[in-house]
Motif scaffolding. Sequence first.
Motif, PDB file in Angstrom:
ATOM      1  N   ARG A   1       0.841  -1.205   0.000  1.00 50.55           N
ATOM      2  CA  ARG A   1       0.000   0.000   0.000  1.00 50.55           C
ATOM      3  C   ARG A   1       0.878   1.258   0.000  1.00 50.55           C
ATOM      4  O   ARG A   1       0.620   2.217  -0.717  1.00 50.55           O
ATOM      5  N   ASP A   2       1.943   1.239   0.811  1.00 54.09           N
ATOM      6  CA  ASP A   2       2.857   2.391   0.868  1.00 54.09           C
ATOM      7  C   ASP A   2       3.482   2.643  -0.502  1.00 54.09           C
ATOM      8  O   ASP A   2       3.568   3.780  -0.967  1.00 54.09           O
ATOM      9  N   LEU A   3       3.944   1.562  -1.126  1.00 51.68           N
ATOM     10  CA  LEU A   3       4.586   1.722  -2.446  1.00 51.68           C
ATOM     11  C   LEU A   3       3.569   2.245  -3.466  1.00 51.68           C
ATOM     12  O   LEU A   3       3.826   3.210  -4.194  1.00 51.68           O
ATOM     13  N   GLY A   4       2.381   1.643  -3.461  1.00 50.46           N
ATOM     14  CA  GLY A   4       1.351   2.028  -4.429  1.00 50.46           C
ATOM     15  C   GLY A   4       0.930   3.482  -4.290  1.00 50.46           C
ATOM     16  O   GLY A   4       0.599   4.141  -5.292  1.00 50.46           O
ATOM     17  N   SER A   5       0.994   4.004  -3.064  1.00 53.73           N
ATOM     18  CA  SER A   5       0.544   5.383  -2.831  1.00 53.73           C
ATOM     19  C   SER A   5       1.473   6.400  -3.503  1.00 53.73           C
ATOM     20  O   SER A   5       1.125   7.570  -3.640  1.00 53.73           O
TER      21      SER A   5
ATOM     22  N   SER B   1       1.954 -12.508  -5.912  1.00 54.64           N
ATOM     23  CA  SER B   1       0.505 -12.711  -5.829  1.00 54.64           C
ATOM     24  C   SER B   1      -0.259 -11.403  -5.650  1.00 54.64           C
ATOM     25  O   SER B   1      -1.439 -11.428  -5.296  1.00 54.64           O
ATOM     26  N   GLY B   2       0.393 -10.248  -5.843  1.00 54.83           N
ATOM     27  CA  GLY B   2      -0.361  -9.008  -5.981  1.00 54.83           C
ATOM     28  C   GLY B   2      -0.415  -8.092  -4.777  1.00 54.83           C
ATOM     29  O   GLY B   2      -1.232  -7.173  -4.746  1.00 54.83           O
ATOM     30  N   ALA B   3       0.477  -8.286  -3.807  1.00 60.17           N
ATOM     31  CA  ALA B   3       0.455  -7.440  -2.608  1.00 60.17           C
ATOM     32  C   ALA B   3       0.704  -5.968  -2.933  1.00 60.17           C
ATOM     33  O   ALA B   3       0.207  -5.085  -2.236  1.00 60.17           O
ATOM     34  N   VAL B   4       1.469  -5.716  -4.003  1.00 61.23           N
ATOM     35  CA  VAL B   4       1.667  -4.336  -4.468  1.00 61.23           C
ATOM     36  C   VAL B   4       0.685  -4.029  -5.595  1.00 61.23           C
ATOM     37  O   VAL B   4       0.073  -2.965  -5.636  1.00 61.23           O
ATOM     38  N   THR B   5       0.510  -4.991  -6.501  1.00 59.05           N
ATOM     39  CA  THR B   5      -0.278  -4.761  -7.716  1.00 59.05           C
ATOM     40  C   THR B   5      -1.650  -4.192  -7.410  1.00 59.05           C
ATOM     41  O   THR B   5      -2.154  -3.330  -8.130  1.00 59.05           O
ATOM     42  N   ARG B   6      -2.274  -4.689  -6.347  1.00 61.46           N
ATOM     43  CA  ARG B   6      -3.637  -4.227  -6.020  1.00 61.46           C
ATOM     44  C   ARG B   6      -3.701  -2.729  -5.739  1.00 61.46           C
ATOM     45  O   ARG B   6      -4.775  -2.147  -5.760  1.00 61.46           O
ATOM     46  N   PHE B   7      -2.545  -2.106  -5.461  1.00 61.46           N
ATOM     47  CA  PHE B   7      -2.516  -0.671  -5.176  1.00 61.46           C
ATOM     48  C   PHE B   7      -1.951   0.137  -6.348  1.00 61.46           C
ATOM     49  O   PHE B   7      -1.703   1.336  -6.217  1.00 61.46           O
ATOM     50  N   LEU B   8      -1.707  -0.517  -7.470  1.00 61.44           N
ATOM     51  CA  LEU B   8      -1.135   0.157  -8.638  1.00 61.44           C
ATOM     52  C   LEU B   8      -2.240   0.460  -9.656  1.00 61.44           C
ATOM     53  O   LEU B   8      -3.326  -0.127  -9.581  1.00 61.44           O
TER      54      LEU B   8
END
Length: 243
Positions: free
Chosen positions: A29-33, A48-55
Amino acid sequence: MAEYLHFRGAVAQAYAEGLSARLFEPFGRDLGSKVGKEEEVLELAAGSGAVTRFLPSNTLVTDLYADMLVHNPFGRERVVMDAEAISLRDASVDVVACGFGLMFMDLERAYPQIWRVLRPGGRLLATVWLPLEAQSFNRVANGWRPMFYKPFVYGDPAVIEADLRKAGFDPIHLTELVHEVSFDTCEDAARAFIGANAGMLNELGNEAEAGIAELAAHFQQLGASPCVGTMRAWLIEAIRPTT
Ligand SMILES: C[S@@+](CC[C@H](N)C(=O)[O-])C[C@H]1O[C@@H](n2cnc3c(N)ncnc32)[C@H](O)[C@@H]1O
């Protein structure tokens, strides 16, 4: 990546089901923000998308292992790709995002590839763990038996900065991220950490269940239910200069 550290089959499943949401999503979430909705993004080591979901939803999602991408429903397209040989045109993306993947790569190869596909002014945004001593779960686990060691850690800020500078990035910023990470029980935590660690599973062989019980007993020092620890990562922001 060394084959003994693969993310295939049951390892990928354990990662996606037991570890991703608990341990990796808060940092994702931090990275995606940091990414704008209109930016063109290549994600490496997406898992499995821990970052992708916030991109952004048009992100090109890649990983070395198809078995990880099977668990990742986000982004525009999912492609098996080695970060050491990125099959994109030069200067074609605004952002390269990578959550907890750099430490598994040969960075002498991956950093120049990342630099090449970024547009001038484009950014590498990545997370890596601080040294092991700064992580509750890893510190306790390594007190049981060494299960997190090189290449699980790429955390010395001076080394990170020197490597990035050598590849041509400038400026480079590192920000410390801290999250409390919680598992319902110590057994859940032990099962996730061992199940998603192919090297450890290989070492334990037929003794995996016994190993999980032993590690769960060690994790009791973090609380029985929930089992809670503090985890720390660097958020790396490295720019490809415009000139
Ligand atoms: C710890 S997981 C991180 C996954 C996800 N980004 C997250 O934050 O949960 C590391 C990932 O790096 C991938 N990986 C390892 N070496 C790679 C390489 N050379 N190129 C691309 N992906 C790689 C693995 O397959 C795995 O999915």
